[in-house]
Write an enzyme that holds these catalytic residues in place. Structure first.
Site, PDB file in Angstrom:
ATOM      1  N   HIS A 206       0.817  -1.207   0.000  1.00  0.00           N
ATOM      2  CA  HIS A 206       0.000   0.000   0.000  1.00  0.00           C
ATOM      3  C   HIS A 206       0.853   1.261   0.000  1.00  0.00           C
ATOM      4  CE1 HIS A 206      -2.283   3.397   1.538  1.00  0.00           C
ATOM      5  NE2 HIS A 206      -3.243   2.892   0.801  1.00  0.00           N
ATOM      6  N   GLU A 236       3.230  10.834  -2.017  1.00  0.00           N
ATOM      7  CA  GLU A 236       2.087  11.568  -2.571  1.00  0.00           C
ATOM      8  C   GLU A 236       1.880  12.869  -1.811  1.00  0.00           C
ATOM      9  OE1 GLU A 236      -1.621   9.416  -2.384  1.00  0.00           O
ATOM     10  OE2 GLU A 236      -2.725  10.938  -3.501  1.00  0.00           O
ATOM     11  N   HIS A 270       2.291   7.984  -7.893  1.00  0.00           N
ATOM     12  CA  HIS A 270       2.353   9.411  -7.512  1.00  0.00           C
ATOM     13  C   HIS A 270       3.796   9.921  -7.562  1.00  0.00           C
ATOM     14  CE1 HIS A 270      -1.835   9.110  -6.661  1.00  0.00           C
ATOM     15  NE2 HIS A 270      -1.664   8.324  -5.620  1.00  0.00           N
ATOM     16  N   ASP A 321      -6.931   6.436 -10.930  1.00  0.00           N
ATOM     17  CA  ASP A 321      -6.840   6.423  -9.472  1.00  0.00           C
ATOM     18  C   ASP A 321      -8.200   6.532  -8.776  1.00  0.00           C
ATOM     19  OD1 ASP A 321      -5.995   6.601  -6.872  1.00  0.00           O
ATOM     20  OD2 ASP A 321      -4.709   8.337  -7.129  1.00  0.00           O
TER      21      ASP A 321
HETATM   22 ZN   LIG Z   1      -4.045   5.121  -5.193  1.00  0.00          ZN
END
Ligand SMILES: [Zn+2]
Length: 455
Positions: A206, A236, A270, A321
């Site tokens: 993740h 991100e 990202h 996304d």
């Molecule tokens: Zn994502």
């Protein structure tokens, strides 16, 4: 092994990595692969034929909440406040709802020109964290949705273990995302049994905050992680960079490269907040920068250092996304526009005088998206899957456009989709702007959404 030639098509103009070719013959075998590309006569496809675009980052369920987090809150709205809305929404979704939402989303993707989707899937268990009777039920819902819609899928079940860099346990509303390493490896193994020409299973971590160092090491040491795509959300948010510096003494991308053999198998999703050294390091490694410009804009993430990365010959692709927008055209347009707005210059992605920005971006995203998907796609050549788009040559916008201008017009000037027909793996899924099963899939989606709205 090549199958029997099933169909021959001719493209008036076919887009190849080297540019347009005229009167190209495409031979599609009965397994949906291209047996050859050359000269000759077949069924005429249309004037402008392009490879379909891979979408390298999707959380399908989030399509159903697009537009529901655009009202000002009490505090300073940010990614972190959006995430609260997303968690509340996620708690209402089970396998049937996920299949209905994902199938509708995938139909929309196909009509927009995406022919492959990488699904970064973390909604694994029941809302309280208890596994379903069939532990992979939510993953199977996505596989079934992709099959119904006719899009090809790279399924990336997500390993999600902790709620922060300090290793704290998952919060109650994150429990349905969680696995330990052994249960994650079991999930991976059971999903691999479903792999086909249109379904690849890879690994998703993740984020560094959700996967402790020890677990990362175990996954990378396991045979299950060899030779498959590995995706991770990284850098991100500024807050995430600061937390990583505070707890691990390094920036996220810097830390990842120090602890993992990052190469072309990897997609760094990202990668927004990078030092110059990190930008160069990603470019050198061959890893794909997974850029999601419309979501990054919607969430207020920041801007990727595009010009430096392209100068360093970095690989990139795009994803929708959170699905605030579902269109490769819009992703690439906003990737370029963000840079123009911040630098007050034009034509940022093109390196040399006379280069087309649209062609540079479309070509880059095909290559990076294919790499991230782990499948032979993104190019119309022998032994690649037959995934193609036919543009609407009757659209007034494309009147009198030639090889030098058509892609730029497609990417920068269109508002309605110019994608008329879409083929995935040799099968027509969209013809004349209409998906083969769109009415049924949309009707089911509407009834699921009405039921969810009553929660
Ligand atoms: Zn994502």
């Amino acid at each position: 092994m090549a199958g029997t030639i099933a169909t021959r098509y001719t493209a008036d103009r076919l887009w190849t990595p080297q540019g347009w070719t005229s009167d190209a013959l495409l031979e599609v075998d009965d397994g949906g692969m291209l047996a050859g590309v050359g000269a000759g006569e077949g069924e005429r496809l249309g004037r402008w034929v392009l490879p379909g675009m891979p979408n390298l980052h999707s959380h399908a369920f989030q399509r159903a909440m697009a537009g529901l987090a655009e009202r000002k809150g009490k505090s300073d709205d940010s990614f972190w406040t959006w995430r609260e809305t997303m968690y509340a929404f996620a708690a209402t979704i089970g396998p049937d709802e996920l299949q209905a939402i994902a199938a509708q989303l995938y139909v929309e993707m196909l009509k927009a020109g995406y022919t492959q989707v990488c699904e970064f899937h973390y909604l694994h268990h029941q809302p309280d964290g208890t596994p379903y009777a069939q532990p992979e039920a939510m993953s199977l819902a996505l596989i079934e949705a992709a099959r119904e819609a006719g899009i090809a899928l790279t399924l990336l079940p997500v390993l999600y273990m902790s709620g922060g860099f300090d290793g704290r346990p998952l919060a109650p509303r994150q429990r349905r995302f969680g696995h330990d390493v052994p249960s994650y490896l079991r999930l991976l193994e059971s999903l691999r049994a479903h792999e086909s020409d249109k379904l690849r299973v890879g690994i998703a971590l993740h984020s560094l905050r959700a996967v402790p160092e020890d677990a990362l090491r175990q996954i990378l040491a396991n045979d299950a992680s060899k030779d498959c795509p590995i995706h991770i959300h990284i850098a991100e948010q500024i807050g995430e960079v600061q937390d990583c510096l505070a707890t691990r003494g390094a920036r996220p991308v810097e830390w990842l490269f120090d602890h993992a053999p990052v190469d072309a198998r990897w997609t760094l999703v990202h990668a927004t907040h990078l030092s110059d050294a990190e930008t160069a390091q990603i470019a050198r490694s061959g890893a794909v920068a997974g850029l999601c410009p419309t979501t990054e804009a919607n969430l207020g993430d920041g801007l990727f250092p595009l010009a430096d990365y392209i100068d360093a010959k970095g690989t990139l692709g795009v994803g929708s996304d959170s699905h605030i927008s579902v269109s490769p055209v819009e992703e690439l347009r906003w990737l370029e526009y963000g840079q123009r707005l911040s630098t007050r210059h034009r034509n940022i992605a093109a390196c040399h005088q006379g280069d087309s920005v649209g062609e540079t971006l479309w070509r880059a995203a095909l290559h990076g998206g294919a790499t991230a998907s782990g499948l032979p796609i993104g190019e119309l050549r022998a032994n690649a899957r037959a995934d193609l788009l036919v543009l609407d040559d009757r659209a007034p916008l494309l009147a009198a456009r030639d090889e030098r201008s058509v892609i730029d017009s497609f990417l920068f000037a269109g508002n309605a989709s110019l994608v008329r027909d879409v083929m995935v793996g040799g099968e027509w899924v969209v013809r004349g702007f209409v998906h083969r099963d769109e009415e049924r899939i949309a009707a089911r989606y509407r009834s699921v959404m009405e039921r969810l709205a009553q929660h």
